[in-house]
Structure formats: structure tokens, C-alpha cells
Scaffold this motif. Sequence first.
Motif, mmCIF file in Angstrom:
data_model
loop_
_atom_site.group_PDB
_atom_site.id
_atom_site.type_symbol
_atom_site.label_atom_id
_atom_site.label_comp_id
_atom_site.label_asym_id
_atom_site.label_seq_id
_atom_site.Cartn_x
_atom_site.Cartn_y
_atom_site.Cartn_z
ATOM 1 N N VAL A 39 0.831 -1.207 0.000
ATOM 2 C CA VAL A 39 0.000 0.000 0.000
ATOM 3 C C VAL A 39 0.865 1.256 0.000
ATOM 4 O O VAL A 39 0.625 2.202 -0.752
ATOM 5 C CB VAL A 39 -0.984 0.003 1.201
ATOM 6 C CG1 VAL A 39 -1.675 1.345 1.340
ATOM 7 C CG2 VAL A 39 -2.013 -1.103 1.027
ATOM 8 N N LYS A 40 1.921 1.257 0.827
ATOM 9 C CA LYS A 40 2.825 2.419 0.877
ATOM 10 C C LYS A 40 3.423 2.688 -0.492
ATOM 11 O O LYS A 40 3.471 3.820 -0.958
ATOM 12 C CB LYS A 40 3.955 2.154 1.883
ATOM 13 C CG LYS A 40 3.596 2.601 3.276
ATOM 14 C CD LYS A 40 4.841 2.642 4.152
ATOM 15 C CE LYS A 40 4.448 2.656 5.623
ATOM 16 N NZ LYS A 40 5.321 1.822 6.448
ATOM 17 N N GLU A 41 3.889 1.615 -1.122
ATOM 18 C CA GLU A 41 4.494 1.709 -2.446
ATOM 19 C C GLU A 41 3.485 2.279 -3.458
ATOM 20 O O GLU A 41 3.822 3.145 -4.272
ATOM 21 C CB GLU A 41 4.941 0.296 -2.861
ATOM 22 C CG GLU A 41 5.656 0.203 -4.189
ATOM 23 C CD GLU A 41 7.130 0.597 -4.107
ATOM 24 O OE1 GLU A 41 7.729 0.426 -3.027
ATOM 25 O OE2 GLU A 41 7.659 1.071 -5.132
ATOM 26 N N LEU A 42 2.250 1.819 -3.386
ATOM 27 C CA LEU A 42 1.212 2.331 -4.293
ATOM 28 C C LEU A 42 1.013 3.830 -4.095
ATOM 29 O O LEU A 42 0.956 4.599 -5.052
ATOM 30 C CB LEU A 42 -0.116 1.596 -4.060
ATOM 31 C CG LEU A 42 -0.207 0.150 -4.577
ATOM 32 C CD1 LEU A 42 -1.477 -0.523 -4.070
ATOM 33 C CD2 LEU A 42 -0.159 0.112 -6.102
ATOM 34 N N PHE A 43 0.943 4.252 -2.836
ATOM 35 C CA PHE A 43 0.730 5.680 -2.565
ATOM 36 C C PHE A 43 1.896 6.518 -3.076
ATOM 37 O O PHE A 43 1.722 7.654 -3.487
ATOM 38 C CB PHE A 43 0.513 5.923 -1.066
ATOM 39 C CG PHE A 43 -0.932 5.836 -0.672
ATOM 40 C CD1 PHE A 43 -1.747 6.954 -0.730
ATOM 41 C CD2 PHE A 43 -1.489 4.635 -0.272
ATOM 42 C CE1 PHE A 43 -3.088 6.878 -0.388
ATOM 43 C CE2 PHE A 43 -2.835 4.547 0.073
ATOM 44 C CZ PHE A 43 -3.636 5.671 0.010
ATOM 45 N N GLN A 44 3.100 5.949 -3.026
ATOM 46 C CA GLN A 44 4.264 6.724 -3.455
ATOM 47 C C GLN A 44 4.439 6.759 -4.970
ATOM 48 O O GLN A 44 5.038 7.671 -5.500
ATOM 49 C CB GLN A 44 5.526 6.173 -2.790
ATOM 50 C CG GLN A 44 5.664 6.692 -1.362
ATOM 51 C CD GLN A 44 6.627 5.856 -0.536
ATOM 52 O OE1 GLN A 44 7.301 4.976 -1.062
ATOM 53 N NE2 GLN A 44 6.693 6.136 0.751
ATOM 54 N N THR A 45 3.932 5.732 -5.665
ATOM 55 C CA THR A 45 4.257 5.641 -7.087
ATOM 56 C C THR A 45 3.094 5.885 -8.040
ATOM 57 O O THR A 45 3.306 6.184 -9.198
ATOM 58 C CB THR A 45 4.869 4.257 -7.420
ATOM 59 O OG1 THR A 45 3.937 3.256 -6.989
ATOM 60 C CG2 THR A 45 6.190 4.041 -6.722
ATOM 61 N N VAL A 46 1.863 5.723 -7.554
ATOM 62 C CA VAL A 46 0.738 5.830 -8.477
ATOM 63 C C VAL A 46 0.188 7.259 -8.516
ATOM 64 O O VAL A 46 -0.007 7.878 -7.474
ATOM 65 C CB VAL A 46 -0.392 4.850 -8.068
ATOM 66 C CG1 VAL A 46 -1.616 5.036 -8.949
ATOM 67 C CG2 VAL A 46 0.094 3.422 -8.155
#
Length: 487
Positions: free
Chosen positions: A197-204
Motif C-alpha cells: 500500500v505504501k508503495e502504491l501511494f508513493q508511485t501511483v
Amino acid sequence: MVKSTRENLQTTPSKAILDGLAKDGGLYVFNKLKELDLASLIGADYQKVAATVFKTLLSDFSGCTLKRLVQITYNDELFKPAPVSIQDVNGYGYLNLYHGNTFAFKDMALSILPKLVAEAKNINEVHVPNLVVTATSGDTGSAALSGFSTDKKNYVIVLYPTVGVSKFQELQMNNFKNDRLHVYAVDGNFDDCQNIVKELFQTVQTKNVQLTSANSINIGRIVPQVAYYVYTYVTALAHGFITENDSINFCVPTGNFGNIYAAYLANKLGVPVHKLIIASNKNDVIHQFFETGEYKIERTLHKTMSPSMDIIISSNLERYIYDVLGGNYQKLKQKMTELKSTGVSTIEEVKNQDLFYSNATSEEETLDVIQSEFKETGILLDPHTAVARGVYEKYKEETEDDTYTVIVSTASPFKFSDSVQKALGLESGDLLDDIKQLAEYTNTPLDERVLETLKTSKKKEELKKEDALSFLKKVIGDIDENQNTGY
Ligand SMILES: *Cc1c(COP(=O)(O)O)cnc(C)c1O
């Protein structure tokens, strides 16, 4: 107003609710708090106390709007029989917070958060729908699905770990699924889900939907929780469990430090607290931190009977650390960077404070507590609450403090029926039969909605950890694009 823990950056509460996390990676905290006029709240009903607390903290929302949102949330349609109930035992009591739609305390905040987000969007003139993306160890997922699905414009994506969630939790989350509500089981643990989820928030990047977090780092999750601590204090006074010269203890089963942080804020708003008692399960990272001052996140995550507390990185802790460092955001930032790069950070100030007490309850002890509390008082505890009850016992023995202590009861025992049955020595088999049998055997009232939840069962979708990120990026991309074409 609120500010970030990592920078000298101020913003309004409504913007903080929309952002979730501050841009610099810090968490939002309230920088000045006005004390409440507690005397005027003694004997008041839940709605009145909640509206007062909300208005004090969410200063850029209109008082009228907040009052209306509180009224359409904390009523006997969404919370049965009442938003919260306080059960006095003998020198201590339980604050039951599981009367909402998904039978855990997460409903207290997640039933109103979508309405606070909608109002925050009005205030800030944001007009696109929400896409809520959240990782859950079980309870946040269903509470977020339940809360956000009432507005048909919202989208929700929930990730939960295949290992750890209870049968009931899994069924409950999957039963919410439809075109807008997506639920995935990831073959990993909670921290893996959280990282995705963190990765999604940072990249999407999205254009037509607003990515929104429902995790407890959002101040919109914390504020509603402060209300029930204030309510408990003024109600304990009204019922004569305590007198005006007394202070009170709260004993809280702790994972992400969100619930107990709300108690800490209630104290800042004037509720006289003697001790805030932190209860950890076998994953006792927070207990160790408070005892030694050493916050060590390099350790193994154990699977326990209280899965909602199976956490190593406790995100709300940063808010408290910010305070014990005297609001020194540079020092805070340095400590957090150190923690991230080395897996450990020492903060002596935490060891030396005396508002918090901490301890842990083992798995064996948890089973014993469920059994003995039922035998002695007839009260059936879920495993999370039993962890807190176990720590309260240790606290009493160690300190002989006789301050009235409220143990926060965070979930219905039926949500974790397999562990509760094990504690009572009952066989388990079919979930529905088990739950009925448990209710009958223990003479514990069963909420009709529990049976409703078990009526259907939708097929679950599983994601491999390594495929999850690209798959979810595609799901989010599709939702974002299809906004234009009226999907
Ligand atoms: C989430 C949860 C907890 C832990 O609360 P935190 O705010 O994360 O400390 C405890 N018990 C239950 C049942 C929960 O769902």
C-alpha cells in the motif's frame, strides 16, 4: 490547526484528513489544544460529547455540520444497542466499543470518516471520488468497506494477509465485494500488505479519483476515538464509579498505537488520567520500547490469537515520540531516519516518562484470562480484550494502584470465536453452528448482524506477494481511466 511531526509545516484539519500522511512523510499532530469544559458534559449523551470533541479538534469544520454528521452516525441504526457501553465490574470496568456494523472498535472511526472526508472535500473544493486503498490485519478492512460503501461514488481496495485473519473476518470482508469494492488476500503478513500500500501511494498518480488512506495514521481516524474516552470519563462520574477528585486509568490492547494515542489526547483535553496502560500481545515491541527506551523493529512477527495487534511497525507511535522530544521535529526526523536505516533507535525520554505503563500477555495467559473472566464475571472477552485484561492484572499486582481502570474492549468475542472456544474447551467446526453454540453456552447476547454476515460467502481472490504491485497498479489505473466514461 495541525502540523507535521517532521517539519514546521502547518495546515488545516480538513486538509490533513484529505492528505492522510504529510507531504514530508511525517504524521499530522494538533499543535494547540483547548481544554474541554468537562463539567458541562457530565451525564451528556454520546452524540453531545462526540460533537463537542469533534468541534474542538476539527476547528475548520462548521459546528452544525459536525453535529449533523455525528447524529447520522452514532445512532441505533448503525450501532446496536448504543454507540458504546460501559460495564462496571468491581473496581474496574469495560468500555465496549464493538456495537458497530463490523463488530470491532474500528467502526467507531470508520463509520464517520467517509463523511468527514466528504466534508473536507467540500471545504477544499475537491470534486473527484475517493479511491480508498488500505492494508488490514482484519478489522480495518471490513470497517472501511462498511463505512465507505454507503456513498456509491467511492471505491475501496483492501489487502489482507492470508495468514492471521480469523475465518469470520475473512468472510466478512469478502462479502462486501462488488464492482467498486475490491478485496484481495495476499500471501504474506500484515507488514507485506502495508508495504504494498505504501508503495502504491508513493508511485501511483491518479487524475480522476483521489487516493485516500483509511489507516490509523489519518487524523480523521484518531479524532472519533478521542470522543469515547471523554464520554467514558463523564459517564463514570455521572454513574458514581468515580468522584470529581478522582482520576481514571485506561488499559488498551495496542497495535498501531492509534487507540491509546486517542486516550492520550483525551488527557490533553483535560480528562484526568492517572495511567495509560499499554497492553501488548506476544509481539511486544511497544512494551519493550516503553520499558527500555529502545525501539527495535528488526524482529520476527509472531502470529497470535489477537491478529489485529500483530504489528511491528507501530505507525502512530511517531506522534507520541514527537511530544516526548518536546516537539523538536529535527530530532524526531533524525530518530526516524535512524530507525529506518538501522532497525533500532533509542529514545531515553520514553523510558523516563510516567504517564504510560506497559506490559504484555502471552498466548497461554490470553486463553486463561478468557476462561477465568468468564467463570468469575460471566463476561465473554475476545482475545484482544483478554490481552488487556491480562496486563491489568499484572499492573494491579505490581503497583497496587486502586484507581478506577477502564479496560477497552475492542472486538466482539464472536468475531474470534475459534480462539474463544478453545479457551473454554469447546470443540469447533462449522462457523455458524459454533457461534450459535458459543452464544448459548455462555449466555452472551448475539447481535443479529453477526448471523447476517455468515449467511452468504463470496469467493476470495488471492494475490501472490510478488505480483500484487503490478496487478493493483492496473486495477487502480483502470478505475481512474473509467471515471471519464462513467464506469
Ligand atoms: C485494531 C485493533 C486493535 C489495536 O488498535 P491500535 O489502534 O492499532 O493500537 C486492538 N484490538 C482490535 C480488536 C483491533 O481491531
